[in-house]
Design a protein around this motif. Structure first.
Motif, short mmCIF file in Angstrom:
data_model
loop_
_atom_site.label_atom_id
_atom_site.label_comp_id
_atom_site.label_asym_id
_atom_site.label_seq_id
_atom_site.Cartn_x
_atom_site.Cartn_y
_atom_site.Cartn_z
N ALA A 41 0.85 -1.20 0.00
CA ALA A 41 0.00 0.00 0.00
C ALA A 41 0.88 1.24 0.00
O ALA A 41 1.98 1.24 0.55
N GLN A 42 0.37 2.28 -0.63
CA GLN A 42 1.07 3.56 -0.61
C GLN A 42 0.05 4.68 -0.46
O GLN A 42 -0.94 4.74 -1.17
N GLN A 47 5.12 4.04 1.71
CA GLN A 47 4.76 2.73 1.18
C GLN A 47 5.05 1.66 2.23
O GLN A 47 6.08 1.74 2.91
N TRP A 48 4.16 0.65 2.37
CA TRP A 48 4.37 -0.41 3.35
C TRP A 48 3.72 -1.71 2.88
O TRP A 48 2.79 -1.70 2.09
N GLU A 49 4.26 -2.83 3.38
CA GLU A 49 3.68 -4.14 3.11
C GLU A 49 2.57 -4.39 4.11
O GLU A 49 2.72 -4.16 5.31
N THR A 50 1.44 -4.89 3.60
CA THR A 50 0.28 -5.15 4.45
C THR A 50 -0.61 -6.17 3.75
O THR A 50 -0.14 -6.93 2.91
N ALA A 51 -1.86 -6.18 4.09
CA ALA A 51 -2.84 -7.06 3.45
C ALA A 51 -4.19 -6.37 3.44
O ALA A 51 -4.46 -5.50 4.27
N ILE A 52 -5.01 -6.75 2.48
CA ILE A 52 -6.40 -6.32 2.48
C ILE A 52 -7.22 -7.55 2.86
O ILE A 52 -6.80 -8.69 2.65
N TRP A 53 -8.38 -7.31 3.45
CA TRP A 53 -9.24 -8.39 3.94
C TRP A 53 -10.61 -8.22 3.29
O TRP A 53 -11.17 -7.12 3.28
N LEU A 85 -2.47 0.59 -4.44
CA LEU A 85 -2.28 -0.79 -4.00
C LEU A 85 -1.60 -1.59 -5.10
O LEU A 85 -2.01 -1.56 -6.24
N LEU A 86 -0.56 -2.30 -4.71
CA LEU A 86 0.10 -3.22 -5.61
C LEU A 86 -0.26 -4.61 -5.13
O LEU A 86 0.08 -5.01 -4.02
N VAL A 87 -1.02 -5.33 -5.94
CA VAL A 87 -1.53 -6.64 -5.55
C VAL A 87 -0.71 -7.72 -6.23
O VAL A 87 -0.41 -7.65 -7.39
#
Length: 87
Positions: A41-42, A47-53, A85-87
């Motif tokens: 996500a940015q 910018q950071w690494e995460t997850a979407i739910w 978002l980079l998926v």
């Protein structure tokens, strides 16, 4: 950005339903447990690494915004945030 009403008060950004539908159509096979999908996500220059739910009740993905991210970017509840978002 909105705050969940449970204890602990997680903060989220709800992705637009059309974008969520496109992600789910093409990438659901990459989801882990409970509809979790890893992303980068940015917001602004951060910018950071995460997850979407995936939230089945809202029929959309939710992006959690941790306290340190909110603090660094001075984000407030009910703020409209542009997210990459980079998926």
């Amino acid at each position: 950005m909105w705050k969940h009403n449970s204890d602990g008060g997680w903060h989220f950004v709800s992705l637009p339903k059309l974008i969520s539908e496109e992600i789910r159509t093409h990438l659901k096979w990459q989801e882990e447990g409970w509809g979790r999908l890893k992303v980068i996500a940015q917001v602004e220059d951060l910018q950071w690494e995460t997850a979407i739910w995936f939230d089945t009740k809202a029929d959309t993905y939710l992006l959690p915004i941790k306290a340190n991210i909110r603090k660094k970017l001075s984000l407030e509840i009910d703020t409209i945030i542009d997210v990459l978002l980079l998926v």
